[in-house]
Scaffold this motif. Structure first.
Motif, PDB file in Angstrom:
ATOM      1  N   ASN A 136       0.840  -1.187   0.000  1.00  0.00           N
ATOM      2  CA  ASN A 136       0.000   0.000   0.000  1.00  0.00           C
ATOM      3  C   ASN A 136       0.883   1.247   0.000  1.00  0.00           C
ATOM      4  O   ASN A 136       1.535   1.551   1.002  1.00  0.00           O
ATOM      5  CB  ASN A 136      -0.922  -0.008   1.224  1.00  0.00           C
ATOM      6  CG  ASN A 136      -1.955   1.088   1.164  1.00  0.00           C
ATOM      7  OD1 ASN A 136      -1.818   2.054   0.417  1.00  0.00           O
ATOM      8  ND2 ASN A 136      -3.007   0.945   1.949  1.00  0.00           N
ATOM      9  N   PRO A 137       0.930   1.994  -1.132  1.00  0.00           N
ATOM     10  CA  PRO A 137       1.811   3.167  -1.205  1.00  0.00           C
ATOM     11  C   PRO A 137       1.398   4.295  -0.270  1.00  0.00           C
ATOM     12  O   PRO A 137       2.122   5.255  -0.095  1.00  0.00           O
ATOM     13  CB  PRO A 137       1.708   3.595  -2.670  1.00  0.00           C
ATOM     14  CG  PRO A 137       0.411   3.051  -3.136  1.00  0.00           C
ATOM     15  CD  PRO A 137       0.156   1.806  -2.336  1.00  0.00           C
ATOM     16  N   LYS A 138       0.221   4.175   0.314  1.00  0.00           N
ATOM     17  CA  LYS A 138      -0.264   5.187   1.239  1.00  0.00           C
ATOM     18  C   LYS A 138       0.613   5.234   2.491  1.00  0.00           C
ATOM     19  O   LYS A 138       0.771   6.274   3.122  1.00  0.00           O
ATOM     20  CB  LYS A 138      -1.722   4.859   1.613  1.00  0.00           C
ATOM     21  CG  LYS A 138      -2.389   5.857   2.507  1.00  0.00           C
ATOM     22  CD  LYS A 138      -3.820   5.437   2.759  1.00  0.00           C
ATOM     23  CE  LYS A 138      -4.461   6.286   3.823  1.00  0.00           C
ATOM     24  NZ  LYS A 138      -5.806   5.816   4.152  1.00  0.00           N
ATOM     25  N   TYR A 139       1.197   4.096   2.851  1.00  0.00           N
ATOM     26  CA  TYR A 139       2.014   4.008   4.058  1.00  0.00           C
ATOM     27  C   TYR A 139       3.483   3.896   3.668  1.00  0.00           C
ATOM     28  O   TYR A 139       3.957   2.829   3.311  1.00  0.00           O
ATOM     29  CB  TYR A 139       1.578   2.813   4.916  1.00  0.00           C
ATOM     30  CG  TYR A 139       0.122   2.883   5.309  1.00  0.00           C
ATOM     31  CD1 TYR A 139      -0.311   3.799   6.271  1.00  0.00           C
ATOM     32  CD2 TYR A 139      -0.830   2.064   4.706  1.00  0.00           C
ATOM     33  CE1 TYR A 139      -1.651   3.890   6.628  1.00  0.00           C
ATOM     34  CE2 TYR A 139      -2.170   2.147   5.059  1.00  0.00           C
ATOM     35  CZ  TYR A 139      -2.572   3.060   6.022  1.00  0.00           C
ATOM     36  OH  TYR A 139      -3.899   3.152   6.357  1.00  0.00           O
ATOM     37  N   TRP A 140       4.185   5.014   3.730  1.00  0.00           N
ATOM     38  CA  TRP A 140       5.592   5.052   3.314  1.00  0.00           C
ATOM     39  C   TRP A 140       6.456   4.113   4.140  1.00  0.00           C
ATOM     40  O   TRP A 140       7.425   3.563   3.661  1.00  0.00           O
ATOM     41  CB  TRP A 140       6.146   6.480   3.383  1.00  0.00           C
ATOM     42  CG  TRP A 140       6.275   7.005   4.781  1.00  0.00           C
ATOM     43  CD1 TRP A 140       5.356   7.700   5.479  1.00  0.00           C
ATOM     44  CD2 TRP A 140       7.401   6.844   5.660  1.00  0.00           C
ATOM     45  NE1 TRP A 140       5.820   7.988   6.740  1.00  0.00           N
ATOM     46  CE2 TRP A 140       7.080   7.470   6.887  1.00  0.00           C
ATOM     47  CE3 TRP A 140       8.652   6.230   5.544  1.00  0.00           C
ATOM     48  CZ2 TRP A 140       7.946   7.501   7.969  1.00  0.00           C
ATOM     49  CZ3 TRP A 140       9.518   6.273   6.618  1.00  0.00           C
ATOM     50  CH2 TRP A 140       9.166   6.900   7.812  1.00  0.00           C
TER      51      TRP A 140
END
Length: 197
Positions: free
Chosen positions: A129-133
């Motif tokens: 999930n790219p939302k969570y770096w």
């Protein structure tokens, strides 16, 4: 007046041949002391010397022919870099020696850039999930087996060919992981970070 100044100088030489101070103390340090007494200056965390108050004090030290500046912080701003340079050497450039000249004179080595593609499939990273770096950093870099093996393989290769190897990491967990991987290959590695003495 001359007698007073010579007496003052001798007192300073006897009492404080070496002065160690924090940047904040420069404001209360005697202008005469900076102008007349300082012959050598060493500045740690020198990237701060681009600030006006520190630069002003350094420029007062006209007798400080020997100046050593230490920093591990890269500069990105050209104006800051110029102010830093001025604080280090003064406003008048006496001699300039550029990196290319040092390479041509064989003072420093000419860098050779090799890009190593660890071959991590994009699809693997896209599943995260790219939302969570933090997840991307952990899975894509810190715990990325293929990537870490590529780093370790290069390090082992150069070590076995008699070279000194330097690996820079962003996190302690990552450097410890790389050290453990190298240890499995019987390659010694020294770990350095801020939590060690």
């Amino acid at each position: 007046l001359k007698k007073y100044i010579s007496t003052k100088k001798s007192i300073v030489k006897k009492i404080a041949p070496i002065t160690i101070l924090c940047y904040q103390s420069l404001k209360t340090t005697s202008k005469w002391y900076l102008e007349e007494h300082v012959e050598y200056v060493s500045v740690d965390e020198c990237h701060h010397s681009s600030s006006y108050s520190i630069r002003k004090a350094l420029l007062l030290m006209k007798n400080a022919y020997y100046r050593y500046f230490f920093s591990a912080t890269p500069h990105r701003d050209e104006k800051d870099q110029m102010m830093f340079l001025i604080s280090a050497i003064g406003k008048k450039v006496i001699c300039e020696y550029r990196g290319k000249e040092a390479i041509d004179d064989e003072i420093i080595a000419k860098p050779k850039l090799i890009v190593v593609d660890p071959g991590t499939p994009d699809t693997y990273l896209k599943k995260l999930n790219p939302k969570y770096w933090r997840i991307l950093l952990t899975k894509g870099i810190l715990e990325n087996k293929v990537r870490n093996e590529a780093i370790v393989a290069r390090a082992e290769h150069y070590y076995l060919n008699g070279h000194n190897v330097f690996i820079a990491c962003d996190e302690i967990a990552h450097l410890e992981r790389l050290r453990d991987m190298l240890a499995e290959l019987k390659v010694p590695a020294e770990v350095i970070h801020g939590q060690l003495n």
